[in-house]
Enzyme design. Structure first.
Site, PDB file in Angstrom:
ATOM      1  NE  ARG A 271     -13.558  -8.868  -2.495  1.00 44.49           N
ATOM      2  CZ  ARG A 271     -13.277  -8.320  -1.325  1.00 44.49           C
ATOM      3  NH1 ARG A 271     -12.418  -7.316  -1.262  1.00 44.49           N
ATOM      4  NH2 ARG A 271     -13.849  -8.758  -0.226  1.00 44.49           N
ATOM      5  NE  ARG A 286      -6.090  -3.193  -6.300  1.00 39.46           N
ATOM      6  CZ  ARG A 286      -6.829  -2.681  -5.301  1.00 39.46           C
ATOM      7  NH1 ARG A 286      -8.096  -2.986  -5.195  1.00 39.46           N
ATOM      8  NH2 ARG A 286      -6.287  -1.860  -4.436  1.00 39.46           N
ATOM      9  CD  GLU A 358      -8.938  -3.010   3.357  1.00 38.88           C
ATOM     10  OE1 GLU A 358      -8.995  -1.937   2.724  1.00 38.88           O
ATOM     11  OE2 GLU A 358      -9.885  -3.811   3.441  1.00 38.88           O
ATOM     12  CB  SER A 361     -11.815  -4.142   6.300  1.00 38.68           C
ATOM     13  OG  SER A 361     -12.759  -3.104   6.314  1.00 38.68           O
ATOM     14  NE  ARG A 398      -5.156  -6.853  -0.695  1.00 34.15           N
ATOM     15  CZ  ARG A 398      -5.789  -5.702  -0.866  1.00 34.15           C
ATOM     16  NH1 ARG A 398      -6.069  -4.938   0.183  1.00 34.15           N
ATOM     17  NH2 ARG A 398      -6.146  -5.314  -2.068  1.00 34.15           N
TER      18      ARG A 398
END
Length: 432
Positions: A271, A286, A358, A361, A398
């Site tokens: 990403r 991140r 988060e 998801s 995460r």
RNA sequence: GGUGAUGUGUCCGAGUGGCCUAAGGAGCACGCCUCGAAAGCGUGUGUGGGUGAAAGCUCACCGUGGGUUCAAAUCCCACCGUCACCGCCA
């Protein structure tokens, strides 16, 4: 891609969805106009083309007769040829108009996001609804402890190395070393074992895909700026294995008896994090690359909501097994991805940030992706698009953060959740 | 990277300019026959679009995209995929 029939028959439903997402409502009427224009252009072309074919069938035999020396047919042939030449021009022009009308409609249809679920909360990013809390955050103060963040813990354990990550690859990169690396293997094995128990087939998909796969899953729309593209080879690095898993059945018609099909993919995720400058810069929260185990289901649209809840349940089971406190939220309409009609996030408690973040998801994409990718099902009622659903089982980085921080001990060690111990040599603690 | 071959329907496979509205076979479905089954016989069997209440009528699709032609699965060009051999290589 949304269903053109819905647009024709219940435009108000689509208007309401656009409104709820904060997207353009006028798109609905533009599409309806384009649809009608396209149908006119198709009818015009069809009729001319039919005439051309009929004429062509007369010319063949006539030309044969003339070639055999029957000069009396020459005049008739010339007449037909004149008409045919004119018709060829008309057909070409009509085809051009049809193609333009087709492309105009297609572009409009592709600019629609999926029609939201009526029960999705209204509003934007902050208007989610908390469905439940599971577990209770530890009271570190009462334990007489000062909370360390995952980077401090991971560095001390020689499990995470962001300095060398930055040296070699730049910011938002890292190395997992020693127990950090072993933790990834343990998490993946636990996740795959649970998924298989729940009927998923393990898949290791390609992380580089062609444009059709990326576009078909809807990632070249609003999310395009976060996608890595390899210009020299016209390939994309996937941001999630949802992409190659969804595209796995591209252009296929699946026998309804083989549904639902459940796949669990393990792949790296890339990403660009454009627009996230300055956000979550510390540690590995991140990053530009991480590995993830992702669930993906193809099913009959009539049971999509039930399968969505199944995936949520499997996500919760995994979070339960790593023993971290978390909450489940129902994401608001304005914060849904373009493919999803509804999305549930599981957010784990991150002690150093004193808030829920988060971890997983899950989205119900109904037939939005399958229309673009042409993944269909066939039963006695005919052929129609399937529904697709996806959900995170474990996003490695995460999850490692949540484990390190929630299970940290006063002496700098980290307690290993019981479910992971079999994959870590039976140890109870990670120690510096 | 080099050389060569190849791409047709669910599958095999024919088709090198005009009844291709894609032969033939296999598979599948239904029917006949049978006590039942097999064999045999018959019928049907793709996807997407337009139109229509429906039956139907009609258009597109032979790897993809262009081109030639009154007319393209068929001829020309480019690209993609697959396979084989050679070279290099985790």
């Amino acid at each position: 891609m949304i269903d053109i029939a819905l647009l024709r028959e219940q435009p108000d439903v689509v208007r309401a969805s656009q409104q709820a997402r904060g997207e353009r409502v006028e798109l609905v009427d533009e599409a309806i106009t384009a649809d009608s224009a396209r149908r006119g252009a198709v009818a015009a072309f069809d009729s001319l083309r039919n005439e051309q074919k009929l004429l062509g069938k007369q010319i063949g035999p006539l030309q044969g007769a003339v070639k055999k020396g029957d000069g009396s047919k020459q005049a008739e042939l010339d007449g037909l040829m004149t008409r045919a030449t004119q018709l060829a021009n008309d057909v070409a022009a009509a085809e051009q108009r049809m193609r333009e009308a087709d492309e105009a409609l297609d572009a409009l249809l592709k600019s629609f996001s999926n029609v939201i679920h009526p029960d999705a909360p209204v509003g934007g990013e902050d208007d989610y609804v908390v469905l439940e809390h599971i577990g209770t955050p530890r009271d570190f103060a009462a334990e007489g402890m000062t909370v360390k963040d995952h980077l401090e813990l991971g560095t001390a354990l020689n499990a995470i190395d962001v300095e060398r990550g930055a040296k070699v690859s730049g910011s938002r990169f890292y190395y997992l070393t020693g127990d950090g690396a072993l933790l990834e293997f343990a998490l993946v094995q636990l996740a795959i074992a649970q998924a298989m128990k729940n009927g998923f087939m393990p898949v290791i998909p390609p992380a580089l895909v062609r444009p059709a796969a990326m576009e078909g899953t809807g990632f070249l729309g609003q999310a395009a700026e976060n996608v890595y593209r390899l210009d020299a080879d016209d390939l994309y690095l996937v941001g999630t294995s949802e992409v190659p898993l969804a595209a796995y059945h591209m252009d296929e018609i699946l026998d309804a008896n083989t549904l639902p099909r459940r796949y669990v993919g393990y792949s790296p995720c890339f990403r660009r994090e454009a627009g996230a400058a300055g956000k979550d810069t510390k540690g590995i929260f991140r990053v530009h690359w991480f590995d993830k185990v992702e669930m993906f289901i193809f099913c009959d649209p009539s049971e999509a909501e039930q399968r969505h809840l199944d995936i949520l349940k499997f996500e919760k089971e995994f979070l339960d097994s790593i023993e971290v406190p978390y909450r489940v939220i129902d994401v608001a309409a304005g914060d849904l991805g373009s493919s999803a009609i509804r999305k549930y996030d599981c957010e784990a408690w991150i002690p150093s940030q004193e808030r829920y973040r988060e971890l997983t998801s899950t989205s119900n994409c109904t037939t939005f992706q399958s229309r673009r990718l042409r993944v269909r099902m066939k039963d006695s009622d005919g052929t129609r698009p399937v529904a697709t659903l996806n959900g995170t089982l474990v996003a490695i980085t995460r999850t490692i953060i949540a484990i390190l921080e929630n299970h940290q001990q006063a002496d700098g060690s980290v307690r290993i959740p019981e479910a992971l111990r079999p994959y870590l040599g039976g140890r109870e603690y990670l120690r510096p």
